[in-house]
Write a protein that holds these residues in place. Structure first.
Motif, PDB file in Angstrom:
ATOM      1  N   GLU A 342      15.736  -8.017  39.021  1.00 39.95           N
ATOM      2  CA  GLU A 342      16.393  -6.975  39.823  1.00 39.95           C
ATOM      3  C   GLU A 342      17.917  -7.078  39.783  1.00 39.95           C
ATOM      4  N   LEU A 343      18.424  -8.272  39.439  1.00 36.50           N
ATOM      5  CA  LEU A 343      19.875  -8.442  39.333  1.00 36.50           C
ATOM      6  C   LEU A 343      20.466  -7.562  38.243  1.00 36.50           C
ATOM      7  N   PHE A 344      19.576  -7.151  37.316  1.00 34.62           N
ATOM      8  CA  PHE A 344      20.061  -6.378  36.172  1.00 34.62           C
ATOM      9  C   PHE A 344      19.671  -4.905  36.268  1.00 34.62           C
ATOM     10  N   ASP A 345      19.197  -4.491  37.442  1.00 33.10           N
ATOM     11  CA  ASP A 345      18.718  -3.114  37.605  1.00 33.10           C
ATOM     12  C   ASP A 345      19.699  -2.081  37.067  1.00 33.10           C
ATOM     13  N   SER A 346      20.977  -2.254  37.419  1.00 34.04           N
ATOM     14  CA  SER A 346      21.941  -1.222  37.035  1.00 34.04           C
ATOM     15  C   SER A 346      22.272  -1.248  35.531  1.00 34.04           C
ATOM     16  N   LEU A 347      21.795  -2.268  34.827  1.00 32.09           N
ATOM     17  CA  LEU A 347      22.007  -2.298  33.370  1.00 32.09           C
ATOM     18  C   LEU A 347      21.019  -1.386  32.645  1.00 32.09           C
ATOM     19  N   GLY A 348      19.850  -1.262  33.240  1.00 32.40           N
ATOM     20  CA  GLY A 348      18.822  -0.400  32.648  1.00 32.40           C
ATOM     21  C   GLY A 348      18.526  -0.789  31.215  1.00 32.40           C
ATOM     22  N   ASN A 349      18.408   0.204  30.336  1.00 34.70           N
ATOM     23  CA  ASN A 349      18.034  -0.115  28.952  1.00 34.70           C
ATOM     24  C   ASN A 349      19.238  -0.384  28.056  1.00 34.70           C
ATOM     25  N   ARG A 350      20.371  -0.640  28.691  1.00 34.51           N
ATOM     26  CA  ARG A 350      21.544  -0.982  27.877  1.00 34.51           C
ATOM     27  C   ARG A 350      21.539  -2.441  27.448  1.00 34.51           C
ATOM     28  N   ALA A 351      20.539  -3.219  27.914  1.00 42.26           N
ATOM     29  CA  ALA A 351      20.466  -4.634  27.541  1.00 42.26           C
ATOM     30  C   ALA A 351      19.109  -4.955  26.957  1.00 42.26           C
ATOM     31  N   LYS A 352      19.059  -6.065  26.247  1.00 43.39           N
ATOM     32  CA  LYS A 352      17.774  -6.608  25.832  1.00 43.39           C
ATOM     33  C   LYS A 352      17.391  -7.660  26.869  1.00 43.39           C
ATOM     34  N   TYR A 353      16.131  -7.658  27.290  1.00 36.59           N
ATOM     35  CA  TYR A 353      15.690  -8.579  28.340  1.00 36.59           C
ATOM     36  C   TYR A 353      14.833  -9.703  27.785  1.00 36.59           C
ATOM     37  N   LEU A 354      15.088 -10.886  28.303  1.00 37.68           N
ATOM     38  CA  LEU A 354      14.246 -12.034  27.975  1.00 37.68           C
ATOM     39  C   LEU A 354      13.781 -12.652  29.274  1.00 37.68           C
ATOM     40  N   MET A 355      12.486 -12.877  29.372  1.00 38.16           N
ATOM     41  CA  MET A 355      11.969 -13.564  30.546  1.00 38.16           C
ATOM     42  C   MET A 355      11.605 -14.983  30.112  1.00 38.16           C
ATOM     43  N   VAL A 356      12.164 -15.944  30.809  1.00 42.59           N
ATOM     44  CA  VAL A 356      11.895 -17.348  30.476  1.00 42.59           C
ATOM     45  C   VAL A 356      11.101 -17.902  31.640  1.00 42.59           C
ATOM     46  N   ASP A 357       9.923 -18.441  31.374  1.00 45.22           N
ATOM     47  CA  ASP A 357       9.123 -18.793  32.546  1.00 45.22           C
ATOM     48  C   ASP A 357       8.571 -20.208  32.569  1.00 45.22           C
ATOM     49  N   ASP A 358       8.857 -20.997  31.562  1.00 46.34           N
ATOM     50  CA  ASP A 358       8.297 -22.337  31.642  1.00 46.34           C
ATOM     51  C   ASP A 358       9.207 -23.349  30.961  1.00 46.34           C
ATOM     52  N   GLY A 359       9.853 -24.160  31.786  1.00 45.49           N
ATOM     53  CA  GLY A 359      10.773 -25.167  31.266  1.00 45.49           C
ATOM     54  C   GLY A 359      10.096 -26.137  30.326  1.00 45.49           C
ATOM     55  N   ALA A 360       8.799 -26.401  30.529  1.00 43.67           N
ATOM     56  CA  ALA A 360       8.114 -27.413  29.727  1.00 43.67           C
ATOM     57  C   ALA A 360       7.801 -26.917  28.315  1.00 43.67           C
ATOM     58  N   THR A 361       7.386 -25.657  28.201  1.00 41.11           N
ATOM     59  CA  THR A 361       7.030 -25.161  26.866  1.00 41.11           C
ATOM     60  C   THR A 361       8.093 -24.232  26.302  1.00 41.11           C
ATOM     61  N   SER A 362       9.111 -23.993  27.086  1.00 42.62           N
ATOM     62  CA  SER A 362      10.183 -23.063  26.731  1.00 42.62           C
ATOM     63  C   SER A 362       9.630 -21.723  26.241  1.00 42.62           C
ATOM     64  N   ALA A 363       8.826 -21.114  27.082  1.00 44.76           N
ATOM     65  CA  ALA A 363       8.279 -19.812  26.750  1.00 44.76           C
ATOM     66  C   ALA A 363       9.319 -18.736  27.028  1.00 44.76           C
ATOM     67  N   ILE A 364       9.733 -18.049  25.968  1.00 41.46           N
ATOM     68  CA  ILE A 364      10.718 -16.987  26.110  1.00 41.46           C
ATOM     69  C   ILE A 364      10.059 -15.683  25.686  1.00 41.46           C
ATOM     70  N   HIS A 365       9.954 -14.734  26.619  1.00 40.65           N
ATOM     71  CA  HIS A 365       9.249 -13.480  26.308  1.00 40.65           C
ATOM     72  C   HIS A 365      10.221 -12.330  26.221  1.00 40.65           C
ATOM     73  N   PRO A 366      10.343 -11.705  25.061  1.00 42.56           N
ATOM     74  CA  PRO A 366      11.142 -10.485  25.007  1.00 42.56           C
ATOM     75  C   PRO A 366      10.431  -9.382  25.793  1.00 42.56           C
ATOM     76  N   ILE A 367      11.162  -8.679  26.634  1.00 38.74           N
ATOM     77  CA  ILE A 367      10.551  -7.611  27.427  1.00 38.74           C
ATOM     78  C   ILE A 367      10.808  -6.305  26.673  1.00 38.74           C
ATOM     79  N   PRO A 368       9.763  -5.601  26.280  1.00 42.80           N
ATOM     80  CA  PRO A 368       9.954  -4.401  25.466  1.00 42.80           C
ATOM     81  C   PRO A 368      10.649  -3.286  26.252  1.00 42.80           C
TER      82      PRO A 368
END
Ligand SMILES: Nc1ncnc2c1ncn2[C@@H]1O[C@H](COP(=O)(O)OP(=O)(O)OP(=O)(O)O)[C@@H](O)[C@H]1O
Ligand SMILES: [Mg+2]
Length: 368
Positions: A342-368
Motif C-alpha cells: 500500500e506504500l506504493f499505491d500512488s505509483l500504480g503501474n509506473r513501477a515493477k513490483y517484487l514481493m519478497v516473502d521468505d528470508g530463508a529461501t529468498s523467494a522473490i515474486h514478480p507481481i504481474p
C-alpha cells in the motif's frame, strides 16, 4: 525509459539470498514484504555495483551467506547511455572483493564510471543531528556520482593520512620524512575539497530551477573548527607543515578535508536541518537526492540509480506521491522498499513490483 539502469541482477550467496535473479524493464522497482524478508539485502547488492563498502558499510566477508560462507557474487547487466555492460563483483573468502567489467578484471573504482549509484537508508534519517562523518560520506557519494575519481582521491588521501598519523605517533620530527606524504595528502585533499564544493554548487543550481514538492536546502561546506575550507594544494601543504607540532600532541592530523562537514539550512524557514522535524529532515535528504539526479541527468546524460530503503518512513502520503512523480519524471531507475504494497499505491503501474516473502529461501515474486 531510464538511460542508466540495471536490466538484470543476479545474487549468489549474498546475505540471505542463495540465488536470486531479478529482471527489470526500465520502470522503477518497488519491493515489499515483511521484516527480514531480504528487501534491504537486494538494495545492498546493487550498492556493491559501485566502489566502496555499500549501503550498510559492511565488511566484505559479512555479505557471504551463512551458513555456507563460500563467498558471494553479484552480477548485473547494466545499461548506461545506450551501451550494455556486464558487471560482476565477488568475494571468494580472502582478500578484497574483485570486479569484472565485460569479462575483464578491473579495479573496484572502475565501477564508478559506469554505475552511478546513490542511496538513502533509514540510518540516514538521523544524518543531520549526528556526527559529521555521515554527512561527509553522503556528500562524497554525491560527489562521486558527478566525478568518479573522487573515490580514488579519498582513498589516496586516507592512506597517506594514516601514514602521517603513524609518523606523528612514532614521534618523528625530521621534516624530510613528512614532505612526500604531506604532499600527497595536499594534492588529493585539494581535489577532494574542490569536488565537494563543485557538488554543492551543482546541486544548489539544480535546486534553484527545479519544480519540486521538496524543500530547498541552503548548503555550505564548513570545517570542524569553523575555519576556512582550504581549497588549494599549496595551502594544504603549508597547513600540514605548520601543524606538525600540534598534530604530534594530538596524535593525529587536525586539519584537512577529513574534518569538513556539510551544513544545511531549510531555506524557506531559515532553520538549520538539525532543528527541523523528523519528516522535514527526511524531506531535505530526498530533496538533495532528487537535485543530484536532476543535475546528473544534465551533466552525464542520465539520472543515477537511486536506492531508497524504506522509502515511506517519515513521508506522508502526499509527499510519497510527489516523490514517485518526480522519480518517474526524471526517468531514474529507483529501487524502493517498504513493508507493505500500500506504500506504493500512488505509483500504480509506473513501477515493477517484487514481493519478497521468505528470508530463508529468498523467494522473490514478480507481481504481474
Ligand atoms: N550473511 C548473511 N547470511 C544469511 N542471512 C543474512 C546474512 N546477513 C543478513 N542476513 C539475514 O537476511 C535477512 C533479511 O535482511 P534484510 O535486511 O534484507 O530484511 P528486510 O526485508 O529489509 O527487512 P526489514 O523490513 O526489517 O528492513 C535478515 O533476517 C538477516 O538476518
Ligand atoms: Mg530492510
Amino acid at each position: 525509459m531510464a538511460h542508466l539502469a540495471v536490466r538484470q541482477l543476479t545474487l549468489s550467496h549474498f546475505r540471505s539470498h542463495k540465488r536470486a535473479v531479478i529482471e527489470t524493464d526500465g520502470r522503477p522497482i518497488a519491493i515489499y514484504g515483511p521484516n527480514g524478508a531480504g528487501k534491504t539485502n537486494i538494495l545492498e547488492a546493487i550498492s556493491m555495483l559501485s566502489p566502496g563498502r555499500g549501503l550498510r558499510r559492511a565488511k566484505t566477508a559479512e555479505l557471504a551467506r551463512v551458513p555456507e560462507t563460500v563467498g558471494w557474487k553479484v552480477s548485473a547487466i547494466l545499461e548506461s547511455l545506450g551501451h550494455t555492460h556486464e558487471l560482476e563483483t565477488s568475494f571468494t573468502g580472502d582478500g578484497s572483493r574483485t570486479v569484472l567489467i565485460d569479462g575483464k578484471a578491473a579495479p573496484q573504482i572502475a565501477l564508478g564510471r559506469l554505475a552511478r549509484v546513490v542511496w538513502l537508508v533509514p540510518v540516514m534519517d538521523r544524518l543531520w543531528v549526528e556526527g559529521a562523518d555521515g554527512r561527509r560520506r553522503f556528500l562524497d557519494r554525491l560527489a562521486m556520482s558527478f566525478e568518479p575519481s573522487h573515490g580514488e582521491q579519498t582513498l589516496v588521501y586516507e592512506r597517506s593520512m594514516r601514514e602521517r598519523n603513524r609518523m606523528l605517533k612514532d614521534g618523528i620530527t625530521d621534516p624530510s620524512w613528512y614532505g612526500a606524504v604531506e604532499s600527497q595528502m595536499a594534492d588529493a585533499g585539494a581535489m577532494i575539497a574542490q569536488n565537494r564544493l563543485q557538488t554543492i554548487a551543482r546541486i544548489s543550481a539544480a535546486q534553484a530551477i527545479a519544480t519540486t514538492s521538496f524543500p530547498a536546502a541552503s548548503l555550505t561546506l564548513v570545517n570542524a573548527d569553523n575555519s576556512e575550507i582550504i581549497e588549494t594544494a599549496d595551502q594544504l601543504r603549508d597547513a600540514f607543515a605548520d601543524g606538525r607540532r600540534r598534530d604530534m600532541q594530538a596524535g593525529r592530523t587536525l586539519v584537512g578535508p577529513h574534518r569538513d562537514d556539510l551544513n544545511a539550512i531549510y531555506a524557506t524557514k531559515d532553520v538549520p536541518a538539525a532543528q527541523c522535524s523528523t519528516g522535514e529532515q527526511k524531506a531535505l535528504l530526498v530533496s538533495l537526492i532528487l537535485s543530484n539526479a536532476r543535475a546528473l541527468a544534465q551533466d552525464f546524460g542520465a539520472a543515477p540509480i537511486i536506492l531508497l530503503d524504506e522509502v515511506g518512513a517519515h513521508l506522508d502520503a502526499d509527499r510519497r506521491a510527489a516523490l514517485y512523480d518526480e522519480i518517474c519524471a526524471l526517468g531514474a531507475q529507483a529501487w524502493m522498499t517498504g513493508t507493505g504494497a500500500e506504500l506504493f499505491d500512488s505509483l500504480g503501474n509506473r513501477a515493477k513490483y517484487l514481493m519478497v516473502d521468505d528470508g530463508a529461501t529468498s523467494a522473490i515474486h514478480p507481481i504481474p
